[in-house]
Write an enzyme that holds these catalytic residues in place. Structure first.
Site, short mmCIF file in Angstrom:
data_model
loop_
_atom_site.label_atom_id
_atom_site.label_comp_id
_atom_site.label_asym_id
_atom_site.label_seq_id
_atom_site.Cartn_x
_atom_site.Cartn_y
_atom_site.Cartn_z
N SER A 173 -21.13 -22.87 -26.15
CA SER A 173 -21.54 -23.65 -24.97
C SER A 173 -20.97 -25.06 -25.13
O SER A 173 -20.31 -25.34 -26.13
CB SER A 173 -23.05 -23.78 -24.90
OG SER A 173 -23.63 -22.53 -24.93
N LEU A 174 -21.27 -25.91 -24.20
CA LEU A 174 -20.81 -27.30 -24.30
C LEU A 174 -21.99 -28.24 -24.20
O LEU A 174 -22.94 -27.98 -23.45
CB LEU A 174 -19.83 -27.61 -23.17
CG LEU A 174 -18.49 -26.88 -23.19
CD1 LEU A 174 -17.73 -27.16 -21.91
CD2 LEU A 174 -17.67 -27.31 -24.40
N LYS A 209 -20.71 -34.12 -16.73
CA LYS A 209 -21.39 -33.64 -15.52
C LYS A 209 -21.45 -34.71 -14.43
O LYS A 209 -21.71 -35.88 -14.71
CB LYS A 209 -22.82 -33.23 -15.88
CG LYS A 209 -22.91 -31.96 -16.72
CD LYS A 209 -22.58 -30.76 -15.86
CE LYS A 209 -22.99 -29.46 -16.47
NZ LYS A 209 -24.42 -29.27 -16.61
N CYS A 232 -39.06 -38.93 25.18
CA CYS A 232 -39.22 -39.18 26.62
C CYS A 232 -40.29 -38.30 27.25
O CYS A 232 -40.57 -38.42 28.44
CB CYS A 232 -37.88 -39.00 27.34
SG CYS A 232 -37.30 -37.30 27.31
N LYS A 240 -14.98 -27.99 -14.42
CA LYS A 240 -15.92 -27.02 -14.96
C LYS A 240 -16.36 -26.12 -13.81
O LYS A 240 -16.96 -26.58 -12.84
CB LYS A 240 -17.14 -27.73 -15.56
CG LYS A 240 -18.06 -26.79 -16.30
CD LYS A 240 -19.08 -27.57 -17.10
CE LYS A 240 -19.81 -26.70 -18.08
NZ LYS A 240 -20.53 -25.59 -17.51
N ASP A 292 0.83 -1.20 0.00
CA ASP A 292 0.00 0.00 0.00
C ASP A 292 0.86 1.25 0.00
O ASP A 292 0.57 2.24 -0.68
CB ASP A 292 -0.90 0.03 1.24
CG ASP A 292 -2.14 -0.81 1.02
OD1 ASP A 292 -2.40 -1.15 -0.15
OD2 ASP A 292 -2.82 -1.15 2.01
N CYS A 336 -32.59 -39.28 28.30
CA CYS A 336 -33.46 -39.49 27.14
C CYS A 336 -32.86 -40.58 26.23
O CYS A 336 -31.68 -40.51 25.88
CB CYS A 336 -33.60 -38.17 26.38
SG CYS A 336 -34.58 -38.32 24.88
N GLU A 341 -13.48 -17.98 -16.54
CA GLU A 341 -14.69 -17.93 -15.74
C GLU A 341 -14.46 -16.97 -14.56
O GLU A 341 -13.42 -17.04 -13.90
CB GLU A 341 -14.96 -19.35 -15.22
CG GLU A 341 -16.39 -19.60 -14.81
CD GLU A 341 -17.33 -19.92 -15.97
OE1 GLU A 341 -16.93 -19.76 -17.15
OE2 GLU A 341 -18.47 -20.31 -15.69
N LYS A 381 -11.73 -31.67 -23.48
CA LYS A 381 -11.56 -31.17 -24.83
C LYS A 381 -10.52 -32.01 -25.55
O LYS A 381 -9.63 -32.58 -24.91
CB LYS A 381 -11.03 -29.74 -24.83
CG LYS A 381 -11.77 -28.76 -23.97
CD LYS A 381 -11.18 -27.36 -24.16
CE LYS A 381 -10.79 -26.78 -22.82
NZ LYS A 381 -10.50 -25.36 -22.84
#
Ligand code: IVH
Length: 672
Positions: free
Chosen positions: A82-83, A318, A415, A115, A37, A436, A178, A294
């Site tokens: 997309s896949l 998946k 109980c 993924k 900093d 109990c 991602e 892939k």
């Protein structure tokens, strides 16, 4: 000050950037946050005096700018695809057969990555400088979120110069990946929101997606987002021959790519990799719901082409769904080991994460009210790995009016004792009856469990059998069981009975920490049990300790201290301990480990790459060191991992505690 302001600014930028890269991409700390900093301040000062020296990639330009009126639309250089999904081995093998045929070759190498469950984003670098960040949008056109992604510290504003990879600093380099939020950061944010009375976010993905679409970059900067790259594009595709080369280039250029990647020479290797991560993925920082597989050769990948929105040369493999919908048949109350009364949903059986779920915890009555779960509701059930299934939410739109609200019983269903709350603000009702019957079987089950005494062959079903046969009413009774007793029961034969008796008798002198944990004292988890054992060394000393003495143990607060004292004062527990003693069951004295780290106190902050914090604790202790949970005057080393909290660092800096990184810790441990 040496050199011209321009030279000084350039040097500062390089060093600050080095710090950022080490910290946010490599999880290493080369200097304290405060020092970095301070360098940033100096750079800002120079730039304020010499505005002509400001560059687009200067670390000072990372600061969040003014809110935007709207996002501009930007066309992607090439479509963001997309896949297609495959859900099991058969579908995966079918895909392999198809592409082998299309490729006209028998041998195909695969590249595998996890993924990630986040949102896709493309970063454009022109001559090495970040000029644009674009969301996926509809794949053709996305939104210009440059101002927002510039606040993500793991995204370099300029690509790193690395030997052999210089060509990527010239011309256009697009890096796709991602944007994710780590699970622990998500939990922290949600906890803070709950405290402020704000509504909680549903999951890390929604929060990441919602954040990146905020028009105010300052808000984005306040939320810890991460970027994990998975693809790279160049005008000349031959620059990037294979996907493993792409991943290496991504890392060399200073971005983060998952380490959990591999090249497979055969489909079988892909399946092995998938198996390996099916459970292990839950320990990762981010959420994943499968693998991306892939074709490794990018030339072949292109030749295989695209059908619809997805390339032929890749699939998402998946894992079984962790959520499913089913009906709540009833809600009953289960009494736990410490007497806690937990409402549990009885469900119509449904397969979640590959196993049948019939019950799910509802935690407590206010949680039921908050989620508005009613008997007869269709609900979403979630189960991840070994965790207890949970009801996420009811599907209110599916109600037909026959649903009934749950009313918390006033008395223990087992109980009949009146349920109580220790404090009015407690969420959980408890059965105060120590005798109990429900508590007994939970207690025995807990005592035998893996993290406690780890008695082989003593799972839930056998415990219930032993209780029903009146062979046991508490954990000490286990040691009285003889083979002949077991042979009278249906569940046991000669071999299984011999084995169980031996498994129990083998655990006559358990390690103290396991024994303490096994007693099932409220609030005492495995780590606290270890801390207590390390501090008191014998059960007797722990038994005779006062709240004051207990509170002095590192990591033990007043609530825990009170629970310990209360437990040992309880006549029933006193009897239990006497029984153990009479039967010759005695925990081993916690060893005074003298080792190369003796007298050294360690605190770990943030997460480590090569091991969990628990493992780090175990290894430090095994060498005689002490693993503390907070920095104090006695702390010798603060181990600084990734994504650290500022408070521990600040305290360590104030106290002058030595700060080391993971590598240095490993050197200390491995040297020994
Ligand atoms: S590679 C041709 N690798 O999944 C698309 N994608 O369903 C190549 N995703 O839009 C994508 N983790 O947002 C790839 N390790 C990973 C990924 C990943 C998550 C997302 C990505 C993509 C979507 C496709």
């Amino acid at each position: 000050m040496n050199g011209s302001p321009a030279e000084r600014a350039a040097k500062l930028r390089e060093l600050i950037n080095d710090y950022r890269y080490n910290y946010h991409v490599l999880n290493k700390s080369i200097m304290s946050e405060a020092a970095a900093d301070s360098l940033k301040h100096e750079l800002s000062r120079i730039e304020a005096e010499h505005p002509e020296l400001i560059t687009l990639d200067s670390p000072t330009q990372r600061v969040a700018g003014e809110p935007l009126p709207q996002f501009n639309k930007i066309e992607h250089s090439s479509r963001m695809l997309s896949l297609n999904d495959v859900f099991d081995e058969i579908e995966f093998q079918a895909w392999v057969v198809r592409i082998k045929k299309l490729a006209g070759q028998e041998r195909i190498e695969f590249f595998m990555d996890l993924k990630m469950d986040g949102l896709a984003c493309a970063l454009v670098y022109q001559d090495g400088v970040l000029v644009q960040g674009v969301t996926r949008g509809d794949g053709f056109v996305g939104e210009d979120v440059t101002a927002n992604i510039r606040t993500i510290e793991s995204i370099p504003l300029r690509l790193r110069r690395a030997k052999g990879y210089e060509k990527f600093l010239a011309g256009r380099t697009e890096i796709r990946g991602e944007i994710v939020m780590y699970k622990d950061q998500f939990e922290k944010l949600n906890a803070a929101r709950e405290k402020q009375g704000l509504p909680k976010f549903a999951n890390p993905r929604n929060l990441a997606a919602g954040t990146i679409r905020q028009l105010d970059p300052k808000l984005v900067a306040s939320r810890p987002l991460q970027f994990h790259a998975y693809d790279m594009l160049r005008d000349i595709p031959a620059d990037l021959p294979t996907n493993d080369y792409v991943y290496e280039a991504i890392r060399q250029l200073g971005l983060r790519a998952n380490n959990e990647v591999a090249v497979a020479k055969s489909p079988e290797e892909v399946l092995t990799f998938a198996k390996k991560w099916e459970d292990k993925r839950h320990a990762l920082k981010f959420n994943t719901d499968g693998l991306v597989v892939k074709v490794n050769d990018r030339g072949l990948f292109r030749r295989l082409g695209v059908v619809g929105k997805a390339p032929r040369g890749a699939v998402a493999f998946k894992y079984p769904a962790e959520q499913a919908t089913t009906k709540v048949k009833d809600i009953f109350v289960s009494i736990g080991r410490t007497g806690s009364a937990t409402p549990v949903a009885m469900l119509e059986p449904v397969v979640v994460s590959g196993s049948t779920v019939q019950m799910a915890t509802l935690h407590n009555e206010s949680e039921i009210a908050r989620k508005d779960i009613r008997i007869g509701d269709t609900v979403i059930v979630h189960k991840a790995g070994d965790v207890i299934p949970e009801v996420v939410e009811p599907l209110v739109k599916l109600r037909d009016g026959s649903e009934r609200e749950f009313v918390m019983p006033t008395h223990c269903p087992d109980c009949g004792t009146k349920l109580v709350k220790a404090k009015a603000e407690d969420a959980v009702w408890r059965c105060p009856n120590n005798a109990c019957p429900s508590r007994a079987w939970k207690q025995v089950e807990h005592y035998a469990s893996k993290a406690a005494l780890d008695i082989d062959g003593l799972g839930e079903k056998n415990v219930i059998t032993l209780l029903q046969a009146k062979l046991v009413s508490d954990p000490a009774d286990l040691y009285k069981i003889k083979k002949e007793d077991l042979l009278k029961l249906d569940r046991f034969a000669e071999i299984s009975a011999t084995k169980l008796v031996k498994a129990i008798q083998d655990k006559r002198h358990p390690p103290l920490a396991r024994f303490i944990y096994g007693l099932g004292i409220r609030h005492i988890g495995t780590q606290t049990a270890i801390d207590l054992a390390a501090h008191f060394k014998t059960l007797d000393k722990l038994r005779n300790s006062t709240i004051d003495e207990l509170s002095k143990v590192d990591g033990i607060g007043e609530v825990v201290a009170e629970a310990v004292v209360e437990w040992f004062e309880e006549p029933r527990n006193k009897k239990l301990l006497e029984k153990f003693e009479k039967l010759g069951v005695e925990a081993e004295k916690a060893k005074e480990i003298s080792g190369p780290l003796s007298d050294k106190n360690f605190v770990v902050t943030g997460s480590l790459d090569s091991m969990s914090r628990e493992e780090a604790g175990e290894r430090i202790r095994a060498l005689g060191g002490t693993f503390q949970s907070s920095v104090g005057k006695e702390t010798d080393y603060l181990v600084v991992g990734a994504n650290v909290g500022a408070s521990k660092l600040a305290k360590a800096t104030k106290l002058g505690t030595k700060q080391i990184d993971e590598q240095e810790l490993l050197r200390l441990i491995d040297k020994k």
